[in-house]
Design an enzyme around this catalytic site. Sequence first.
Site, short mmCIF file in Angstrom:
data_model
loop_
_atom_site.label_atom_id
_atom_site.label_comp_id
_atom_site.label_asym_id
_atom_site.label_seq_id
_atom_site.Cartn_x
_atom_site.Cartn_y
_atom_site.Cartn_z
N HIS A 162 0.83 -1.21 0.00
CA HIS A 162 0.00 0.00 0.00
C HIS A 162 0.87 1.27 0.00
O HIS A 162 0.44 2.32 0.48
CB HIS A 162 -0.95 0.04 1.21
CG HIS A 162 -1.68 -1.25 1.44
ND1 HIS A 162 -2.93 -1.50 0.90
CD2 HIS A 162 -1.33 -2.37 2.10
CE1 HIS A 162 -3.31 -2.72 1.25
NE2 HIS A 162 -2.35 -3.28 1.97
N LYS A 289 16.04 21.89 -10.96
CA LYS A 289 15.38 20.64 -11.31
C LYS A 289 16.25 19.67 -12.08
O LYS A 289 17.05 20.05 -12.92
CB LYS A 289 14.15 20.96 -12.19
CG LYS A 289 13.06 21.69 -11.43
CD LYS A 289 12.20 20.73 -10.64
CE LYS A 289 11.25 20.07 -11.60
NZ LYS A 289 10.13 19.47 -10.95
N GLU A 296 9.77 8.51 -16.97
CA GLU A 296 8.43 9.10 -17.14
C GLU A 296 7.89 8.82 -18.54
O GLU A 296 6.72 8.49 -18.73
CB GLU A 296 8.48 10.62 -16.94
CG GLU A 296 8.66 11.04 -15.50
CD GLU A 296 8.81 12.55 -15.39
OE1 GLU A 296 7.82 13.20 -15.11
OE2 GLU A 296 9.93 13.06 -15.63
#
Length: 462
Positions: A162, A289, A296
């Site tokens: 989970h 960044k 992705e």
Amino acid sequence: MSNQHNQEKLSSARFSEATDAFVEEFTASIQFDKRMYRQDIQGSVAHAKMLHKVGILDKQELQDIIDGLEKVQSDIEAGKMNWSIKQEDIHMNIEAKLTDLIGITGKKLHTGRSRNDQVATDIRLYLRDEIDAILPEMTRLQQGILLLAEKEADTIMPGFTHLQTAQPVTFGHHMMAWFEMIKRDVERLEDCRKRVNTMPLGSAALAGTTYPIQREYTAELLQFDRISENSLDGVSDRDFAIEFTAFAATFLMHLSRFSEELVLWSSAQFNFIDLPDRFCTGSSIMPQKKNPDVPELVRGKTGRVYGHLMSLLTLMKSQPLAYNKDNQEDKEPLFDAIDTVRGSLRAFADMVPAIIVNREATYAAAKQGFSTATDLADYLVNKGLPFRDAHEVVGLAVAHGIQTGQDLSEMPLETLQAFHSSITDDVFEVLTLEGSVAARDHLGGTAPKQVKAAIKRAKDRL
Ligand code: ARG
């Protein structure tokens, strides 16, 4: 009907008006099937050799056809081919070019076959070549995973259910879970190849042909393992394309799962891994960044492959026997599934062995979230408590830990004993992360010893 017109469009002698210009373009497939030119020529050479063997082409005709096809191929590869929408597809473009080059003999090549069995043969040859290029790349990815698993066989990280900390595992164990997925994908692809490698040539348009063809000979030349046993099925079967795309969908699903973890793990919040800079990009506005673009993008590409699987299943749904023009729609989804598999696979095979693991961060994360709570329960069971009671006792200890901000391993013995009197000094052996993972010492367990054995088995099999 003028001979001139006949030259322009090989199949149009019965027509009294030219095809509408838009329809010509709409029905053509040359824009996307030209990538099968090598397989189309390979199939034609084998077919011509067979026609010679059975006495349909004489020696000179065969030689002219082979020389002509070789010239067509070198022209294509030199960028000198004038692909024509008028010639509709790869088969007619090549045949027309051959006839331009060698004259009337070129028109004999199509004896005893049809574009229907020709295209089915070409796609199979094409897909077979692609599978044979994909399989060694799958091995390369597996080797990359093994390399990382071996390096991090003792590295401790939290295991999740989970997405909540569950029990500590070793990083190597986590890598070997990925390995198992890819192993199944390889098995699926190898199995798919068996059915891809069946030759439909000789089915002709749908019913077979009146010429004394020798399919076994053509199959041998083209290294097909099997020959299709029913001509109607031979021209219309596209199961093999569906099977490949099902492999591709499952494989991309697996890569999307890796991708998701890599994206999470490389975030500042997890900080479990560093992806090398060459697999990341910056932001045009935020200087700090470093974005995990490769995983992705692979995660994103999964969707299109699922779409292609659905396209192909729907394409074949309810099609009456035998060939229908619908089947021309098989190529773009299949080709894109192939390209997507190859690109994503290459990216992962390059990237995975270069992943850098932040061992302190994974260790610290495993220490949070009471990941050895199950070990304490097992300990109490060993001391004679029923599991349910042990579960209850540990639940109370965890609640205390949450209140006081302590891990179970950080509580003084007296504190632990207050939860159950059977707890003694040896409890700290099971409460440590190292003790916890080492105790799961059986086939398939996370103990470093077991992970190393799994890596060895995998290496032996590769
Ligand atoms: N371009 C066609 C395809 O991709 C080749 C077969 C055409 N056959 C036909 N009867 N129209 O399926």
